[in-house]
Structures are given as C-alpha cells and as structure tokens.
Design an enzyme around this catalytic site. Structure first.
Site, mmCIF file in Angstrom:
data_model
loop_
_atom_site.group_PDB
_atom_site.id
_atom_site.type_symbol
_atom_site.label_atom_id
_atom_site.label_comp_id
_atom_site.label_asym_id
_atom_site.label_seq_id
_atom_site.Cartn_x
_atom_site.Cartn_y
_atom_site.Cartn_z
ATOM 1 N N GLU A 257 -3.515 -8.390 -7.256
ATOM 2 C CA GLU A 257 -3.645 -7.081 -7.915
ATOM 3 C C GLU A 257 -3.069 -6.066 -6.942
ATOM 4 O O GLU A 257 -3.657 -5.824 -5.886
ATOM 5 C CB GLU A 257 -5.123 -6.755 -8.168
ATOM 6 C CG GLU A 257 -5.873 -7.770 -9.018
ATOM 7 C CD GLU A 257 -5.514 -7.691 -10.475
ATOM 8 O OE1 GLU A 257 -4.824 -6.739 -10.875
ATOM 9 O OE2 GLU A 257 -5.915 -8.599 -11.213
ATOM 10 N N CYS A 296 -6.711 2.236 -8.480
ATOM 11 C CA CYS A 296 -5.492 1.497 -8.829
ATOM 12 C C CYS A 296 -5.065 1.781 -10.260
ATOM 13 O O CYS A 296 -3.897 1.653 -10.605
ATOM 14 C CB CYS A 296 -5.739 0.011 -8.646
ATOM 15 S SG CYS A 296 -7.221 -0.547 -9.490
HETATM 16 P P1 NAP Z 1 -3.995 -3.370 2.108
HETATM 17 O O1 NAP Z 1 -3.687 -2.671 3.350
HETATM 18 O O2 NAP Z 1 -3.000 -4.289 1.528
HETATM 19 O O3 NAP Z 1 -5.369 -4.143 2.404
HETATM 20 C C1 NAP Z 1 -6.018 -4.877 1.398
HETATM 21 C C2 NAP Z 1 -6.821 -5.995 2.017
HETATM 22 O O4 NAP Z 1 -5.947 -6.952 2.605
HETATM 23 C C3 NAP Z 1 -7.770 -5.543 3.117
HETATM 24 O O5 NAP Z 1 -8.965 -6.262 2.992
HETATM 25 C C4 NAP Z 1 -7.019 -5.950 4.389
HETATM 26 O O6 NAP Z 1 -7.859 -6.193 5.488
HETATM 27 C C5 NAP Z 1 -6.370 -7.236 3.926
HETATM 28 N N1 NAP Z 1 -5.220 -7.641 4.713
HETATM 29 C C6 NAP Z 1 -4.397 -6.887 5.470
HETATM 30 N N2 NAP Z 1 -3.419 -7.653 5.995
HETATM 31 C C7 NAP Z 1 -3.626 -8.914 5.567
HETATM 32 C C8 NAP Z 1 -2.953 -10.153 5.750
HETATM 33 N N3 NAP Z 1 -1.848 -10.242 6.497
HETATM 34 N N4 NAP Z 1 -3.441 -11.245 5.155
HETATM 35 C C9 NAP Z 1 -4.543 -11.176 4.378
HETATM 36 N N5 NAP Z 1 -5.225 -10.025 4.165
HETATM 37 C C10 NAP Z 1 -4.765 -8.916 4.737
HETATM 38 O O7 NAP Z 1 -4.364 -2.361 0.943
HETATM 39 P P2 NAP Z 1 -5.369 -1.130 0.967
HETATM 40 O O8 NAP Z 1 -4.736 -0.067 1.783
HETATM 41 O O9 NAP Z 1 -6.759 -1.556 1.290
HETATM 42 O O10 NAP Z 1 -5.379 -0.744 -0.568
HETATM 43 C C11 NAP Z 1 -4.492 0.196 -1.123
HETATM 44 C C12 NAP Z 1 -3.598 -0.419 -2.143
HETATM 45 O O11 NAP Z 1 -4.321 -1.293 -2.978
HETATM 46 C C13 NAP Z 1 -2.979 0.590 -3.057
HETATM 47 O O12 NAP Z 1 -1.601 0.454 -2.969
HETATM 48 C C14 NAP Z 1 -3.440 0.231 -4.439
HETATM 49 O O13 NAP Z 1 -2.463 0.314 -5.416
HETATM 50 C C15 NAP Z 1 -3.860 -1.162 -4.307
HETATM 51 N N6 NAP Z 1 -4.983 -1.429 -5.196
HETATM 52 C C16 NAP Z 1 -4.769 -2.216 -6.279
HETATM 53 C C17 NAP Z 1 -5.810 -2.499 -7.139
HETATM 54 C C18 NAP Z 1 -5.619 -3.382 -8.342
HETATM 55 O O14 NAP Z 1 -6.608 -3.787 -8.932
HETATM 56 N N7 NAP Z 1 -4.424 -3.706 -8.719
HETATM 57 C C19 NAP Z 1 -7.075 -1.986 -6.880
HETATM 58 C C20 NAP Z 1 -7.249 -1.193 -5.759
HETATM 59 C C21 NAP Z 1 -6.190 -0.921 -4.915
HETATM 60 P P3 NAP Z 1 -8.155 -5.073 6.598
HETATM 61 O O15 NAP Z 1 -8.754 -3.925 5.889
HETATM 62 O O16 NAP Z 1 -9.088 -5.754 7.514
HETATM 63 O O17 NAP Z 1 -6.840 -4.737 7.209
#
Ligand code: NAP
Length: 517
Positions: A257, A296
């Site tokens: 997602e 999102c």
């Molecule tokens: P993110 O930086 O991609 O982080 C998401 C999760 O992934 C966090 O738990 C993070 O852990 C983890 N993570 C980071 N690097 C990783 C890796 N190499 N391998 C596995 N996991 C890893 O995203 P975010 O900043 O939290 O969220 C913002 C984005 O999410 C926005 O762009 C939004 O569009 C999207 N979003 C989408 C939805 C949907 O349902 N489609 C819902 C909400 C948000 P750490 O925090 O420990 O780094």
C-alpha cells in the site's frame, strides 16, 4: 522523562541495545521516547511465531479467533482516553484525529471479530462448490482456502499507528496466521501501548502476536515461502521490499500500500450551494485538514469544470478559513503538526515542486515560524491540468491539494484522473447518472475504490478518506497494487487456495471443518 519502547518477541519483552532512535513530540520537537532493535534476533522472532502462534491459531475455529479480536477491540476501547493522549504527544494528533485512528482500530477489530462469529465453527474456507470432473458423477473437484503456515510480517506507516496495526492484525488473525507487527518508529508510542494492553490481557496465544519497536533490521532476510509481508508506506520502501533478495528468491507474497494522488471530481451539473456542491466542498476541506492531510486516502487533486473554478476556489477558501492550525492540545485547533521534522521538510519541498507548475490559491505553503513541525492548509491551482505533470505524479503528504480545471465533460475528467497512474480512492460528486456512469467505468480500472457522492447521501457520507473494513483498501499502479480488508476478501492474502480432486463423499467428510466464504 524518555520512555524506552520494547519489542515483544518470542513471548517476552525485549529492550534493544544502544544507540536508540529518538521519537519526538511534533508540537514541540521534544524527545518523548526512544526505540532500538539492536541485538534482537529477528530469525528467532519469526520462528517462534511460526512454531507457536501458527499452530495455536489454526487449531481454533473462526469464532474463537473472532473472540480474540473482540477482546483486542475491547482492550483498546477501554484505554481510549489514554491512547488519545499518547497520540497527541507522539503523533501531534488533535483529539478528533486521534479518535479517527483509535476508534478505527477498535472498530476494525470488532468488525472482523463479528465476521469470525458468523463463520462459526469452521477452521478454513470453502471456495465455491463441487465441480464434476469425469463421467463418474462422484469424482469431483473443490477449492479450499487454508491458512499459510508461516507468519505475517506487517510493516506500517507513521500516520495511523493504531488503525494500521489493527486492520492488518484483524485479518491475519481471523485467517489463522500469526503476526509480527512493525509500526513506523517515529510514531510508535501508541502502537507500543496497544501491544502492552494485548500482552497484559493475555489475549493472544503465545506467538500469535509479536511486535518490533524500531528498525526492521535483517528481518526480511529470514522470510520463507510460507510467510507474507503486508506493507504500508512510501513507494521507495515498497520497491525495496518487493525487490529484496529473499523475497524474490522464495516468492514471498507481498502486499503493498503506497503513495496515491487521490482525485475528487465535481460534475458540471453541481450548482453552487446545492447539497452535492456543499458536500464536495466539505469533503475536500476535511481531507486537507484531518490528520494534517497525512492520510493515504486524502484528496490531493481536485478536478473542477473550468466555469465553476472561481466559485469553488471562493467556497473552499471560506471553508478552509474555519480551520485553525496549532497546538493539538488546544480545543480550537483543527490542524495539528506534521508527524516528524523530515515530513515537514518533505512537504515544504513537495509544495515547492508543485509550485513549479501551479500557483498558490490559499495559504502560503510555508512552515509556520514556531517550534514543532507545522504547515497550514495550502491550496494550489493549475491553469492546464494536461500540462502539469508534477501534480499527477507527486503526492505531498500534508494539508495540501491542487485545483485542476477540466472542460466539463466526463471524457476530459477521466483522461486527467487517469494521469495519477493508479490510486487508492477517487470521488465523484454529481447527480447526473450519465456523467457518473462514464466517470465510474472510465476510472475504475485505475482505482481500488470509488466514492460516489451526491445529494441523496450527503447526510450519510463518511467521505472518501474513511477506510471501512467492509470495503477493499488498496489500489493499482502508483498505489502499490495491493488490496486489504474488504470483509472476507482480505483473508485471501493470508491463505492458500488449493484445488482438491477426489471422491465426493470423501471430500465431504474431509472438509467438515470448512465453511463457505
Ligand atoms: P516509509 O518511510 O516507507 O516507512 C514505512 C515503514 O517501512 C516504516 O515502518 C519503516 O520503518 C519501514 N521501513 C523503512 N525502510 C525499510 C526497509 N528497507 N525495509 C523494510 N521496512 C522499512 O513511509 P512513511 O514515511 O512511514 O509513510 C508515508 C508514506 O506512506 C506516504 O507516502 C503515504 O502515501 C504512504 N501511505 C500509504 C498508505 C496506504 O494505505 N496506501 C497508508 C498510509 C501511508 P521505520 O519507521 O523504522 O523507518
């Protein structure tokens, strides 16, 4: 005082070694907690979930798994006020925003709990009836859906620490698959408290629920073909997970997602001041301001017939004037801070990027000059949507949306909406059946969900931003290509569909614990 968040793995609490990552109060920038997974044996955590949690859940009926979810919902609901306070402290949520997350969590758990009770004493799903396979009428085939024997790794985004954790947990547990849940570190305080509640109340059998507070470390290196990864977050991380060597080597099932530049389209039949018009203005403003636009599903692109653009700009600006950006602890505040300093930087840079093709119609798109991570609602506007690539390609994850004129025809709106390259949700506001039909079938292949809004539903509409457990959540293309929730449909990800051929009376006997999906 700084709290150290602990992981819960192998049936015990674990505190990671230094150095830990700091978690902040986004209103002040002050450090409120720290988390580390250094020294955590990820392979052992997964193995414990597989060998203890999986067998325990698979031995349970759907009704028994449903009871676990109902107890989990109750545990959250009973601690609601304290969780709201934590969401304010570590997430910058206003009380209303926090309720959206926390009640969404307990509501989704309760929904899947009830679904479990409806499925009753079954332990796996029957997928369709018998099909005759030969001249002998007793030689038949059936499809069953059985839980995978691995564990589900849930990796969540920062914006919904409660709901994100629980919507994935609910579906996985009902399917019979144990969970290793990893909230985003920056806002993990609420998820950490929820984990404490679950453990203290001894809701889940040993190994059915584990949680990791801090970096994912080498967790993905230890996945097997029976495990799954359900991820919510940015498309960059989504790509890293989908392309992880272990994921590729074992064909680990992954649900993504990711980003989405969600659209709202106003039909040219909508008259200023009509119920459909007012609903449109209200829902766009809610999506820009609720959770400071960090949803999102929030509307990012607002498509308006060119001859209605001035009226929409005026009415939307008036509606946004009602919002107040500031300390989420103040009752008058409707827009709190962004969750982290890096989000603030990203949003300001994102607005600048959109400004290369757009002008500012409301707000100024700049960080507020005060402590914390604040940006007030900002409405941008482009003159020609067809020429404004950045608006269709770049999601600014804050209180930001862009007005985009179209020529009033469904064909033009469809062409522009499709430029988003796949979205979670799109909304269409119109009372014209022909316009709605052309819009829906034109954009449905590009979206996981369509919100049709008009005067007849004005009083009942939850808005496009509310994800309901009955309805699928996910979308193609840019949105990640995933699908979660959708009632029983959500269980597909956690189960294997297997075709079984054999003698009809024998299959009837073997499948006595099966229940029709
Ligand atoms: P993110 O930086 O991609 O982080 C998401 C999760 O992934 C966090 O738990 C993070 O852990 C983890 N993570 C980071 N690097 C990783 C890796 N190499 N391998 C596995 N996991 C890893 O995203 P975010 O900043 O939290 O969220 C913002 C984005 O999410 C926005 O762009 C939004 O569009 C999207 N979003 C989408 C939805 C949907 O349902 N489609 C819902 C909400 C948000 P750490 O925090 O420990 O780094």
């Amino acid at each position: 005082m700084t709290t150290t968040l602990k992981s819960y793995v192998c049936g015990a609490w674990f505190e990671g070694e230094a150095p830990a990552r700091n978690l902040h109060n986004p209103t002040t920038g002050e450090v409120v907690a720290e988390a580390s997974t250094n020294g955590l044996d990820m392979a052992a955590a997964l193995a414990f979930a597989r060998t203890h949690g999986g067998p325990a859940l698979r031995a349970m009926t759907f009704a028994e798994r449903g009871t676990l979810l109902e107890l989990a919902a109750k545990a959250i609901h009973e601690e609601r006020e304290a969780l709201i306070d934590l969401a304010l402290r570590n997430g910058g949520n206003t009380r209303k925003d926090a309720k959206f997350d926390i009640d969404g969590a307990s509501g989704t758990l309760a929904f899947y709990g009830r679904l479990g009770q409806k499925l009753g004493d079954g332990k796996f799903l029957l997928d369709g009836g018998e099909t005759r396979l030969s001249r002998n009428p007793r030689y038949v085939g059936r499809h069953i859906r059985v839980p995978l024997t691995g564990c589900a790794v849930h990796i969540n985004a920062f914006n919904f620490p409660a709901w994100g954790t629980c919507e994935k947990l609910a579906v996985s547990i009902l399917a019979g698959v144990p969970v290793v849940s990893k909230p985003a570190t920056s806002t993990a305080v609420v998820a950490a408290r929820i984990a404490e509640l679950f453990v203290a109340a001894e809701i889940f059998p040993a190994g059915a629920f584990s949680t990791i507070m801090g970096s994912v470390g080498d967790l993905l290196d230890h996945l097997t073909a029976q495990d799954v990864v359900a991820f919510t977050g940015s498309s960059d991380t989504a790509r890293a997970i989908a392309g992880h060597p272990t994921v590729l080597a074992h064909n680990v099932r992954v649900n993504l997602e990711a980003d989405s530049v969600n659209a709202a389209v106003l039909g040219s039949d909508a008259e200023p001041g009509s119920p459909t018009w007012d609903l449109f203005i209200r829902e766009v403003a809610v999506d820009m301001t609720q959770k400071a636009g960090q949803k999102c599903t929030a509307i990012r692109r607002v498509f308006v017939p060119r001859d209605l653009l001035d009226d929409v700009r005026t009415d939307l600006s008036e509606e946004l004037d009602r919002s107040a950006t500031g300390d989420p602890g103040d009752k008058a505040t409707t827009v709190g801070p962004l969750a982290t300093a890096s989000q603030l930087r990203d949003i300001c840079a994102g607005i600048d990027r959109l400004r290369s093709v757009a002008t500012v119609a409301y707000g100024d798109g700049k960080a507020l000059e005060r402590d914390g991570y604040f940006v007030a609602p900002t409405l941008l506007e482009v003159a020609d949507g067809h020429a404004a690539d950045a608006v269709h390609a770049h999601e600014v994850f804050g209180p930001v949306a862009t007005l985009i004129p179209f020529d009033g025809t469904a064909a033009d709106a469809v062409a522009l909406v499709q430029r988003g390259d796949g979205g979670l949700v799109a909304s269409v506001y119109s009372d014209d059946a022909a316009f709605l039909s052309e819009m829906i079938f034109g954009i449905a292949p590009f979206h996981g969900r369509i919100h049709v809004a008009n005067k007849k539903v004005a009083e009942h509409s939850p808005g496009p931003g509310t994800v309901l457990p009955q309805m699928q959540h996910g979308g193609p293309g840019r949105a990640g290509g995933g699908a979660e929730l959708g009632g029983l449909r959500g269980l597909e990800f956690y189960t294997q569909r297997t075709a079984v051929q054999g003698l009809s009376p024998l299959l009837d006997k073997l499948f006595v614990d099966g229940v029709e999906a």
